[in-house]
Design an enzyme around this catalytic site. Structure first.
Site, mmCIF file in Angstrom:
data_model
loop_
_atom_site.group_PDB
_atom_site.id
_atom_site.type_symbol
_atom_site.label_atom_id
_atom_site.label_comp_id
_atom_site.label_asym_id
_atom_site.label_seq_id
_atom_site.Cartn_x
_atom_site.Cartn_y
_atom_site.Cartn_z
ATOM 1 N N VAL A 145 0.691 -1.243 -0.068
ATOM 2 C CA VAL A 145 -0.634 0.235 0.162
ATOM 3 C C VAL A 145 0.763 1.419 0.325
ATOM 4 C CG1 VAL A 145 -1.704 1.407 1.133
ATOM 5 C CG2 VAL A 145 -1.636 -1.192 1.454
ATOM 6 N N PRO A 146 1.030 1.761 -1.478
ATOM 7 C CA PRO A 146 1.827 2.500 -1.276
ATOM 8 C C PRO A 146 1.937 4.249 -0.882
ATOM 9 C CG PRO A 146 0.717 2.560 -3.433
ATOM 10 C CD PRO A 146 0.305 1.584 -2.714
ATOM 11 N N CYS A 147 1.836 4.071 0.845
ATOM 12 C CA CYS A 147 1.042 5.359 1.132
ATOM 13 C C CYS A 147 2.568 6.844 0.956
ATOM 14 C CB CYS A 147 1.417 5.526 2.970
ATOM 15 S SG CYS A 147 2.961 4.188 3.500
ATOM 16 N N HIS A 148 3.062 5.522 0.567
ATOM 17 C CA HIS A 148 5.180 7.348 -0.367
ATOM 18 C C HIS A 148 4.658 8.245 -1.405
ATOM 19 C CE1 HIS A 148 5.653 3.450 -2.047
ATOM 20 N NE2 HIS A 148 6.037 4.767 -3.011
#
Length: 190
Positions: A145-148
């Site tokens: 989950v690419p929260c970046h």
């Protein structure tokens, strides 16, 4: 156990794997991936954090689908344009609002970014931006989950609870060739 202290392949467990940004870890169960963690300062600290997060799981040889998830995650962190949507997450116990935030974040393509406000609008209104940030700060699946890829409104990195903080977030975006608003890399020369 093997000589290295790793159990044989099993339906639930965890593994530590190398990436260009350091050793990440992944935990799985019978319904999918239950956790992914970005690197700590070193491999031993990454392993210790995974053991603390999932005390019921033993370090094990990962089954094929988990090995594939590890390879895809490492490739994405190295800059391959992968979205990792094929990785099945077991979100049991994850609050419904967080699940909705994570679903939106997973659809942000590599090399693109969104703001906390844009994610909030997709959920019903900009007033949810703080809640979006809190959900991403508790993301148990980073970087799958690419929260970046979610930034503050002014293009600043905003919060990033992973080890290395905002600098780690910017490095990951750089590896993907991303910048604020989906522009080119923040570090490209003009």
């Amino acid at each position: 156990m093997t000589d290295a202290g790793v159990q044989p392949e099993c339906p639930a467990g965890f593994a530590v794997f190398e990436t260009v940004i350091g050793h990440c870890s992944i935990a799985w169960g019978e319904r999918g991936i239950v956790g992914v963690q970005l690197p700590e300062r070193d491999e031993a600290l990454t392993r210790a954090r995974m053991q603390a997060s999932f005390p019921a799981l033993a370090e094990s040889l990962p089954p094929t689908h988990v090995q594939e998830a590890m390879h895809a995650t490492a490739a994405m962190l190295a800059g391959a344009p992968l979205d990792l949507l094929e990785i099945v997450l077991d979100e049991e116990g994850v609050p419904e609002f967080h699940r909705r935030v994570y679903a939106i974040a997973r659809r942000i393509r590599p090399g693109e970014t969104r703001t906390y406000g844009e994610v909030a609008e997709a959920l019903g209104g900009k007033g949810l931006a703080r809640a979006v940030g809190q959900a991403l700060g508790r993301n148990p699946f980073a970087p799958v989950v690419p929260c970046h890829r979610v930034l503050a409104a002014d293009g600043r990195p905003g919060g990033f609870s992973a080890p290395g903080g905002a600098l780690a977030k910017m490095r990951m975006l750089h590896n993907e060739g991303a910048g604020p608003g989906g522009t080119g890399s923040l570090f490209d020369e003009f």
